[in-house]
Design a protein around this motif. Structure first.
Motif, PDB file in Angstrom:
ATOM      1  N   GLU A  96       0.831  -1.212   0.000  1.00  0.00           N
ATOM      2  CA  GLU A  96       0.000   0.000   0.000  1.00  0.00           C
ATOM      3  C   GLU A  96       0.862   1.258   0.000  1.00  0.00           C
ATOM      4  OE1 GLU A  96      -3.192   0.127  -0.609  1.00  0.00           O
ATOM      5  OE2 GLU A  96      -3.116  -2.050  -0.768  1.00  0.00           O
ATOM      6  N   GLU A  97       1.947   1.237   0.770  1.00  0.00           N
ATOM      7  CA  GLU A  97       2.865   2.383   0.791  1.00  0.00           C
ATOM      8  C   GLU A  97       3.501   2.593  -0.578  1.00  0.00           C
ATOM      9  OE1 GLU A  97       7.041   3.741   2.933  1.00  0.00           O
ATOM     10  OE2 GLU A  97       5.979   1.976   3.683  1.00  0.00           O
ATOM     11  N   PHE A  98       3.902   1.489  -1.207  1.00  0.00           N
ATOM     12  CA  PHE A  98       4.512   1.554  -2.541  1.00  0.00           C
ATOM     13  C   PHE A  98       3.520   2.139  -3.552  1.00  0.00           C
ATOM     14  CE2 PHE A  98       5.450  -0.647  -6.631  1.00  0.00           C
ATOM     15  CZ  PHE A  98       6.694  -0.080  -6.884  1.00  0.00           C
ATOM     16  N   VAL A  99       2.301   1.642  -3.530  1.00  0.00           N
ATOM     17  CA  VAL A  99       1.265   2.136  -4.458  1.00  0.00           C
ATOM     18  C   VAL A  99       0.974   3.607  -4.181  1.00  0.00           C
ATOM     19  CG1 VAL A  99      -1.159   1.894  -5.135  1.00  0.00           C
ATOM     20  CG2 VAL A  99       0.271  -0.140  -4.856  1.00  0.00           C
ATOM     21  N   SER A 100       0.964   3.992  -2.918  1.00  0.00           N
ATOM     22  CA  SER A 100       0.730   5.386  -2.557  1.00  0.00           C
ATOM     23  C   SER A 100       1.817   6.294  -3.144  1.00  0.00           C
ATOM     24  CB  SER A 100       0.694   5.520  -1.037  1.00  0.00           C
ATOM     25  OG  SER A 100       0.575   6.863  -0.670  1.00  0.00           O
ATOM     26  N   HIS A 101       3.066   5.842  -3.072  1.00  0.00           N
ATOM     27  CA  HIS A 101       4.167   6.609  -3.663  1.00  0.00           C
ATOM     28  C   HIS A 101       3.989   6.743  -5.179  1.00  0.00           C
ATOM     29  CE1 HIS A 101       6.717   7.237  -0.205  1.00  0.00           C
ATOM     30  NE2 HIS A 101       6.631   5.955   0.120  1.00  0.00           N
ATOM     31  N   LEU A 102       3.571   5.660  -5.823  1.00  0.00           N
ATOM     32  CA  LEU A 102       3.358   5.695  -7.277  1.00  0.00           C
ATOM     33  C   LEU A 102       2.237   6.667  -7.643  1.00  0.00           C
ATOM     34  CD1 LEU A 102       3.667   1.917  -8.220  1.00  0.00           C
ATOM     35  CD2 LEU A 102       5.339   3.727  -8.604  1.00  0.00           C
ATOM     36  N   ASN A 110       1.164   9.229  -5.932  1.00  0.00           N
ATOM     37  CA  ASN A 110       1.643  10.580  -5.679  1.00  0.00           C
ATOM     38  C   ASN A 110       2.563  11.049  -6.807  1.00  0.00           C
ATOM     39  OD1 ASN A 110       1.972  12.970  -4.047  1.00  0.00           O
ATOM     40  ND2 ASN A 110       4.034  12.224  -3.633  1.00  0.00           N
ATOM     41  N   PHE A 111       3.478  10.195  -7.218  1.00  0.00           N
ATOM     42  CA  PHE A 111       4.384  10.544  -8.312  1.00  0.00           C
ATOM     43  C   PHE A 111       3.603  10.865  -9.586  1.00  0.00           C
ATOM     44  CE2 PHE A 111       6.640   9.223 -12.135  1.00  0.00           C
ATOM     45  CZ  PHE A 111       7.752  10.037 -12.073  1.00  0.00           C
ATOM     46  N   ILE A 112       2.610  10.046  -9.894  1.00  0.00           N
ATOM     47  CA  ILE A 112       1.798  10.262 -11.102  1.00  0.00           C
ATOM     48  C   ILE A 112       1.066  11.594 -11.027  1.00  0.00           C
ATOM     49  CG2 ILE A 112      -0.243   9.438 -12.355  1.00  0.00           C
ATOM     50  CD1 ILE A 112       0.743   6.553 -11.608  1.00  0.00           C
ATOM     51  N   GLU A 113       0.433  11.881  -9.912  1.00  0.00           N
ATOM     52  CA  GLU A 113      -0.328  13.121  -9.779  1.00  0.00           C
ATOM     53  C   GLU A 113       0.564  14.355  -9.850  1.00  0.00           C
ATOM     54  OE1 GLU A 113      -3.581  13.489 -10.011  1.00  0.00           O
ATOM     55  OE2 GLU A 113      -3.550  11.325 -10.343  1.00  0.00           O
ATOM     56  N   VAL A 114       1.694  14.321  -9.144  1.00  0.00           N
ATOM     57  CA  VAL A 114       2.619  15.468  -9.158  1.00  0.00           C
ATOM     58  C   VAL A 114       3.176  15.677 -10.563  1.00  0.00           C
ATOM     59  CG1 VAL A 114       4.873  16.281  -8.327  1.00  0.00           C
ATOM     60  CG2 VAL A 114       3.214  15.334  -6.721  1.00  0.00           C
ATOM     61  N   THR A 115       3.550  14.594 -11.222  1.00  0.00           N
ATOM     62  CA  THR A 115       4.117  14.700 -12.573  1.00  0.00           C
ATOM     63  C   THR A 115       3.075  15.209 -13.564  1.00  0.00           C
ATOM     64  OG1 THR A 115       5.647  12.902 -12.066  1.00  0.00           O
ATOM     65  CG2 THR A 115       5.342  13.448 -14.383  1.00  0.00           C
ATOM     66  N   LYS A 116       1.847  14.689 -13.492  1.00  0.00           N
ATOM     67  CA  LYS A 116       0.789  15.172 -14.385  1.00  0.00           C
ATOM     68  C   LYS A 116       0.534  16.657 -14.157  1.00  0.00           C
ATOM     69  CE  LYS A 116      -2.977  12.735 -14.262  1.00  0.00           C
ATOM     70  NZ  LYS A 116      -4.069  11.768 -14.054  1.00  0.00           N
ATOM     71  N   THR A 117       0.483  17.056 -12.905  1.00  0.00           N
ATOM     72  CA  THR A 117       0.254  18.473 -12.591  1.00  0.00           C
ATOM     73  C   THR A 117       1.358  19.335 -13.174  1.00  0.00           C
ATOM     74  OG1 THR A 117      -0.905  17.894 -10.570  1.00  0.00           O
ATOM     75  CG2 THR A 117      -0.051  20.136 -10.725  1.00  0.00           C
ATOM     76  N   ASN A 118       2.592  18.915 -12.992  1.00  0.00           N
ATOM     77  CA  ASN A 118       3.725  19.684 -13.514  1.00  0.00           C
ATOM     78  C   ASN A 118       3.729  19.734 -15.037  1.00  0.00           C
ATOM     79  OD1 ASN A 118       4.630  20.194 -10.934  1.00  0.00           O
ATOM     80  ND2 ASN A 118       6.130  18.540 -10.951  1.00  0.00           N
ATOM     81  N   LEU A 119       3.450  18.602 -15.663  1.00  0.00           N
ATOM     82  CA  LEU A 119       3.450  18.556 -17.129  1.00  0.00           C
ATOM     83  C   LEU A 119       2.319  19.379 -17.722  1.00  0.00           C
ATOM     84  CD1 LEU A 119       4.228  14.803 -17.866  1.00  0.00           C
ATOM     85  CD2 LEU A 119       5.686  16.762 -18.371  1.00  0.00           C
ATOM     86  N   PHE A 120       1.120  19.219 -17.176  1.00  0.00           N
ATOM     87  CA  PHE A 120      -0.041  19.845 -17.778  1.00  0.00           C
ATOM     88  C   PHE A 120      -0.181  21.311 -17.410  1.00  0.00           C
ATOM     89  CE2 PHE A 120      -1.537  15.281 -17.674  1.00  0.00           C
ATOM     90  CZ  PHE A 120      -1.131  15.050 -18.975  1.00  0.00           C
TER      91      PHE A 120
END
Length: 90
Positions: A60-66, A68-78
């Motif tokens: 669950e911790e690993f998935v949570s990190h993934l 978070n990474f996806i959301e932060v990266t999408k926000t930065n890219l878009f």
């Protein structure tokens, strides 16, 4: 275990097979393989990380990190794209 002379034989065979092919053509073929190799390497790291998370009972911790990474990266890219472009191709 492979012996050194077996290794040398394989190198000589490969060298003889590549000899008639122009050097630039070999380089072009290698360039095509590099992205696939990089992808395999990164997938390998992902699999190792997931295996460790499972082994440590921290999936669950690993998935949570993934996530978070996806959301932060999408926000930065878009946030850098103009409003007429597609916002979420995924």
């Amino acid at each position: 275990m492979a012996r050194e002379d077996n290794y040398d034989q394989l190198q000589l065979l490969l060298s003889s097979l590549l000899e008639p092919i122009p050097h630039n053509s070999v380089k072009e073929i290698w360039k095509l393989q590099e992205p696939k190799q990089k992808y395999r390497l990164r997938i390998g790291y992902t699999k190792k990380a997931l295996d460790l998370a499972i082994w440590a009972n921290r999936v669950e911790e690993f998935v949570s990190h993934l996530k978070n990474f996806i959301e932060v990266t999408k926000t930065n890219l878009f946030s850098t794209q103009d409003s007429t472009s597609v916002k979420d191709p995924l």
